[in-house]
Enzyme design. Structure first.
Site, PDB file in Angstrom:
ATOM      1  N   PRO A  87       0.849  -0.880  -0.059  1.00  0.00           N
ATOM      2  CA  PRO A  87       0.325   0.253   0.401  1.00  0.00           C
ATOM      3  C   PRO A  87       1.252   1.561   0.347  1.00  0.00           C
ATOM      4  O   PRO A  87       1.589   1.178   0.738  1.00  0.00           O
ATOM      5  CB  PRO A  87      -0.791  -0.078   2.002  1.00  0.00           C
ATOM      6  CG  PRO A  87      -0.817  -1.344   1.927  1.00  0.00           C
ATOM      7  CD  PRO A  87       0.624  -2.164   1.351  1.00  0.00           C
ATOM      8  N   SER A  90       2.149   3.956   3.557  1.00  0.00           N
ATOM      9  CA  SER A  90       1.932   3.135   4.653  1.00  0.00           C
ATOM     10  C   SER A  90       2.801   3.177   5.480  1.00  0.00           C
ATOM     11  O   SER A  90       2.956   2.164   6.178  1.00  0.00           O
ATOM     12  CB  SER A  90       1.384   1.839   4.147  1.00  0.00           C
ATOM     13  OG  SER A  90       2.598   1.245   3.136  1.00  0.00           O
ATOM     14  N   GLY A  91       3.952   3.434   5.163  1.00  0.00           N
ATOM     15  CA  GLY A  91       5.857   3.523   5.679  1.00  0.00           C
ATOM     16  C   GLY A  91       6.276   1.923   5.338  1.00  0.00           C
ATOM     17  O   GLY A  91       6.965   1.528   6.479  1.00  0.00           O
ATOM     18  N   LEU A  92       5.793   1.305   5.005  1.00  0.00           N
ATOM     19  CA  LEU A  92       6.256  -0.176   4.260  1.00  0.00           C
ATOM     20  C   LEU A  92       7.201  -0.109   3.207  1.00  0.00           C
ATOM     21  O   LEU A  92       7.044  -1.566   2.912  1.00  0.00           O
ATOM     22  CB  LEU A  92       5.035  -1.122   3.982  1.00  0.00           C
ATOM     23  CG  LEU A  92       3.840  -1.410   4.821  1.00  0.00           C
ATOM     24  CD1 LEU A  92       2.640  -2.124   4.834  1.00  0.00           C
ATOM     25  CD2 LEU A  92       4.935  -1.224   6.458  1.00  0.00           C
ATOM     26  N   GLY A  93       7.281   0.661   2.915  1.00  0.00           N
ATOM     27  CA  GLY A  93       8.668   1.059   1.604  1.00  0.00           C
ATOM     28  C   GLY A  93       8.449   0.824   0.332  1.00  0.00           C
ATOM     29  O   GLY A  93       8.212   0.145  -0.765  1.00  0.00           O
ATOM     30  N   SER A  95       7.964   3.161  -2.166  1.00  0.00           N
ATOM     31  CA  SER A  95       8.134   4.389  -3.197  1.00  0.00           C
ATOM     32  C   SER A  95       9.647   3.130  -3.448  1.00  0.00           C
ATOM     33  O   SER A  95      10.098   3.250  -4.169  1.00  0.00           O
ATOM     34  CB  SER A  95       8.869   5.573  -2.067  1.00  0.00           C
ATOM     35  OG  SER A  95       7.032   6.537  -1.920  1.00  0.00           O
ATOM     36  N   ALA A  97      10.331   0.505  -3.007  1.00  0.00           N
ATOM     37  CA  ALA A  97       9.775  -0.747  -3.655  1.00  0.00           C
ATOM     38  C   ALA A  97       9.536  -0.358  -5.673  1.00  0.00           C
ATOM     39  O   ALA A  97      10.588  -0.989  -6.266  1.00  0.00           O
ATOM     40  CB  ALA A  97       9.054  -1.060  -3.049  1.00  0.00           C
ATOM     41  N   ASP A 138      15.110   1.857   2.754  1.00  0.00           N
ATOM     42  CA  ASP A 138      14.324   1.279   2.410  1.00  0.00           C
ATOM     43  C   ASP A 138      15.352   0.336   1.004  1.00  0.00           C
ATOM     44  O   ASP A 138      14.725  -0.153   1.130  1.00  0.00           O
ATOM     45  CB  ASP A 138      13.291   2.254   2.131  1.00  0.00           C
ATOM     46  CG  ASP A 138      12.902   3.016   3.588  1.00  0.00           C
ATOM     47  OD1 ASP A 138      13.319   2.650   4.552  1.00  0.00           O
ATOM     48  OD2 ASP A 138      11.495   3.566   3.228  1.00  0.00           O
TER      49      ASP A 138
HETATM   50  C1  MEV Z   1      11.718   5.974   6.727  1.00  0.00           C
HETATM   51  O1  MEV Z   1      11.390   4.370   6.107  1.00  0.00           O
HETATM   52  C2  MEV Z   1      12.151   5.427   7.644  1.00  0.00           C
HETATM   53  C3  MEV Z   1      13.253   6.660   7.659  1.00  0.00           C
HETATM   54  O2  MEV Z   1      14.477   6.488   8.941  1.00  0.00           O
HETATM   55  C4  MEV Z   1      13.364   7.704   6.559  1.00  0.00           C
HETATM   56  C5  MEV Z   1      14.970   6.790   5.808  1.00  0.00           C
HETATM   57  O3  MEV Z   1      15.498   6.096   7.081  1.00  0.00           O
HETATM   58  O4  MEV Z   1      14.872   7.906   5.116  1.00  0.00           O
HETATM   59  C6  MEV Z   1      11.528   7.759   8.344  1.00  0.00           C
END
Ligand code: MEV
Length: 295
Positions: A87, A90-93, A95, A97, A138
């Site tokens: 998604p 979502s914080g799940l990477g 972009s 990926a 990421d």
């Molecule tokens: C983002 O997934 C993780 C952060 O630490 C940003 C980064 O490491 O570039 C917030």
């Protein structure tokens, strides 16, 4: 050619990793697939629509990936099609990926001979092109797959199980990273010790994960989440969801940049398999994932 790359969870160390501190990260089973075919022109198609190269719109990561790749091997055009199980926001990477998968598919289709390390390094440049600041963690985990302690690049294993809960709010990495950077500039005397504490959590956390010490991992999740909240990376909604999860006896924290996105739990919610494959290349004939993106 089709390349795919996995999403990721940050178990410990989001934000502090941007400042050179330790992070504990793992790829997950959800993947992003990118098909690249040679063409006279550029056309990018994804769930967000169809565009040409589009640096400031829907397809910024893909467009910068093409730009960075073209600096190594000039190309006239490419038809780029994306299907993702990860998604967005979502914080799940997602972009990283899509960036890693695009670079890998370009590399395979145009036979540029880039190594995995080259792909990671280009993907990291793309992250910085788009976000301004990025640790590259990421892109690293999406390229190589598996579970890692950063910056040592040491692999780790754990038998502990994790779950994900969707906060329903968007996590915009560039905005959150900038917010933490501003807070650090404004209050270095307060923020630097928080980042140092996060570093200790990641170092201890890695050891606890390796010895499958759930009790300690839960404690560290709670401290880490409190510190992330202090940095402004949580939201009232996330705090509420985490309070509910805590009441059920689990621990939880944001994963990734926060401000929304998914919440990582010690077993509650949708179970995720951590670790697994990094970049994978397939022939375009194998473009068999269904339209809803499920592999
Ligand atoms: C983002 O997934 C993780 C952060 O630490 C940003 C980064 O490491 O570039 C917030």
């Amino acid at each position: 050619m089709i390349a795919s790359a996995p999403g990721k969870v940050i178990i410990f160390g989001e934000h502090s990793v941007v400042y050179g501190k330790h992070a504990v990260v793992s790829s997950i089973g959800w993947r992003c697939y990118v098909n690249v075919e040679k063409s006279g022109d550029f056309l990018i198609t994804s769930e967000f629509g169809k565009t040409k190269l589009d640096f400031f719109g829907k397809h910024s990561y893909i467009s910068y990936a093409v730009k960075r790749f073209s600096e190594i091997k000039k190309i006239r055009g490419a038809k780029i099609t994306v299907k993702s199980e990860i998604p967005p926001d979502s914080g799940l990477g997602s972009s990283a990926a899509v960036t890693v998968a695009t670079l890998s598919a370009l590399n395979a289709e145009f036979e540029a001979g880039l190594s995995r390390e080259d792909i990671f390094s280009l993907a990291r440049s793309v992250e910085i092109d788009v976000q301004g600041i990025a640790s590259g963690v990421d892109s690293f985990v999406s390229t190589y797959g598996g579970s890692w302690i950063i910056p040592e690049r040491r692999r780790f294993k754990t038998n502990l199980e994790f779950g994900l809960v969707n906060s329903g709010e968007k996590s915009v990495t560039s905005e959150m990273v900038r917010r933490v950077a501003d807070l650090k500039k404004e209050h270095p005397d307060i923020v630097n010790p928080i980042l140092d504490a996060m570093d200790s959590i990641a170092v201890k956390g890695a050891k606890c994960l390796e010895r499958n010490d759930l009790k300690e991992v839960k404690k560290l999740f709670r401290i880490n989440q409190s510190l992330l909240r202090a940095l402004g990376a949580s939201t009232p909604k996330i705090d509420g969801i985490i309070a509910d999860i805590e009441e059920k006896g689990f621990a939880a924290k944001i994963t990734g940049a926060g401000g929304g996105g998914y919440i990582l739990t010690t077993g509650y919610g949708d179970r995720i398999s951590i670790g697994g494959e990094g970049v994978r290349i397939e022939d375009s004939e194998d473009w068999r994932i269904s339209d809803n993106g499920q592999g």
